[in-house]
Scaffold this motif. Sequence first.
Motif, mmCIF file in Angstrom:
data_model
loop_
_atom_site.group_PDB
_atom_site.id
_atom_site.type_symbol
_atom_site.label_atom_id
_atom_site.label_comp_id
_atom_site.label_asym_id
_atom_site.label_seq_id
_atom_site.Cartn_x
_atom_site.Cartn_y
_atom_site.Cartn_z
ATOM 1 N N GLU A 47 12.397 4.629 0.974
ATOM 2 C CA GLU A 47 13.441 5.227 1.804
ATOM 3 C C GLU A 47 14.679 4.346 1.854
ATOM 4 O O GLU A 47 15.792 4.846 1.964
ATOM 5 C CB GLU A 47 12.921 5.460 3.226
ATOM 6 C CG GLU A 47 11.959 6.608 3.336
ATOM 7 C CD GLU A 47 11.455 6.803 4.760
ATOM 8 O OE1 GLU A 47 12.092 6.290 5.706
ATOM 9 O OE2 GLU A 47 10.436 7.484 4.915
ATOM 10 N N CYS A 67 -4.090 2.780 -5.275
ATOM 11 C CA CYS A 67 -3.430 2.803 -3.964
ATOM 12 C C CYS A 67 -2.566 1.567 -3.704
ATOM 13 O O CYS A 67 -2.195 1.303 -2.567
ATOM 14 C CB CYS A 67 -4.467 2.976 -2.862
ATOM 15 S SG CYS A 67 -5.736 1.706 -2.858
ATOM 16 N N GLU A 70 6.173 4.036 0.655
ATOM 17 C CA GLU A 70 7.001 5.147 1.117
ATOM 18 C C GLU A 70 8.143 4.651 1.992
ATOM 19 O O GLU A 70 9.281 5.104 1.861
ATOM 20 C CB GLU A 70 6.135 6.180 1.836
ATOM 21 C CG GLU A 70 5.222 6.930 0.880
ATOM 22 C CD GLU A 70 4.184 7.801 1.561
ATOM 23 O OE1 GLU A 70 4.167 7.867 2.815
ATOM 24 O OE2 GLU A 70 3.385 8.414 0.844
ATOM 25 N N ALA A 71 7.865 3.692 2.880
ATOM 26 C CA ALA A 71 8.913 3.121 3.724
ATOM 27 C C ALA A 71 9.936 2.361 2.880
ATOM 28 O O ALA A 71 11.147 2.481 3.100
ATOM 29 C CB ALA A 71 8.293 2.197 4.777
ATOM 30 N N ASP A 80 0.854 -1.181 0.000
ATOM 31 C CA ASP A 80 0.000 0.000 0.000
ATOM 32 C C ASP A 80 0.895 1.239 0.000
ATOM 33 O O ASP A 80 2.125 1.134 0.022
ATOM 34 C CB ASP A 80 -0.979 -0.007 1.178
ATOM 35 C CG ASP A 80 -0.297 0.041 2.544
ATOM 36 O OD1 ASP A 80 0.912 0.391 2.635
ATOM 37 O OD2 ASP A 80 -0.968 -0.283 3.538
ATOM 38 N N ARG A 81 0.315 2.405 -0.028
ATOM 39 C CA ARG A 81 1.069 3.662 -0.140
ATOM 40 C C ARG A 81 2.062 3.841 1.017
ATOM 41 O O ARG A 81 3.208 4.231 0.819
ATOM 42 C CB ARG A 81 0.082 4.832 -0.189
ATOM 43 C CG ARG A 81 0.713 6.181 -0.203
ATOM 44 C CD ARG A 81 1.360 6.445 -1.506
ATOM 45 N NE ARG A 81 1.004 7.758 -1.978
ATOM 46 C CZ ARG A 81 1.309 8.163 -3.166
ATOM 47 N NH1 ARG A 81 1.905 7.360 -3.996
ATOM 48 N NH2 ARG A 81 1.021 9.349 -3.558
ATOM 49 N N LYS A 82 1.626 3.550 2.229
ATOM 50 C CA LYS A 82 2.491 3.706 3.400
ATOM 51 C C LYS A 82 3.696 2.762 3.324
ATOM 52 O O LYS A 82 4.832 3.171 3.573
ATOM 53 C CB LYS A 82 1.692 3.456 4.677
ATOM 54 C CG LYS A 82 2.427 3.796 5.928
ATOM 55 C CD LYS A 82 1.506 3.675 7.134
ATOM 56 C CE LYS A 82 2.232 4.117 8.388
ATOM 57 N NZ LYS A 82 1.375 4.097 9.562
ATOM 58 N N ALA A 83 3.454 1.512 2.947
ATOM 59 C CA ALA A 83 4.548 0.539 2.812
ATOM 60 C C ALA A 83 5.474 0.936 1.667
ATOM 61 O O ALA A 83 6.692 0.754 1.759
ATOM 62 C CB ALA A 83 3.993 -0.866 2.591
#
Length: 182
Positions: free
Chosen positions: A48, A61, A44-45, A39-42
């Motif tokens: 990084e 999404c 972004e992590a 998902d979007r949060k995963a």
Amino acid sequence: MTRNTLLECRPVAGGLGVFARRAIKPGRRLLRFTGPVLDRKALEAALENAAVDSFLQISSCSYMGPSGGIDDYVNHSCEPNCGLRFLGSRIFLTAIRPFSGGEQVTFDYASTQNAYPYRFFCGCGTAGCRGDIGDFDDLPYSLQLKYHELGVLAPYLAVRLIRRMGLRRPAPARSQETVATG
């Protein structure tokens, strides 16, 4: 991993690329994209900590992460010889025009992404190179329609285009050939 009889990785400027071992006809499925769905949060992590962006937007999404296979090395071109066909949860790299052995296998990254946190300057060198590559909405309308008609848009983008322009859905793509092992 099984050896792919149609494709091979070779060095290109800035990394690796995928090349055809022999001539390819339109409609030929060349490989299946695989990898973890994020998902979007995963995403972004993961970005990084990623040395290279090998992520593919597959819905509004959801993103597919790197597989560790040859699909991670298919590069972008503004005049691609392939596109991605989504068949249920499976994603196949499919030839959209004939091309010869030795030619780099490419697809247009903008045919899958919208609101993806990634832009880059393209140096594909084609006559139609757009330079700045971003989202589907940045594509010229004629190219959006072309990808729609070829059936090589991510489904969520095809639905958006259909709704926005009152278009018909393309007929399901059919191929007489099977996916190359890879």
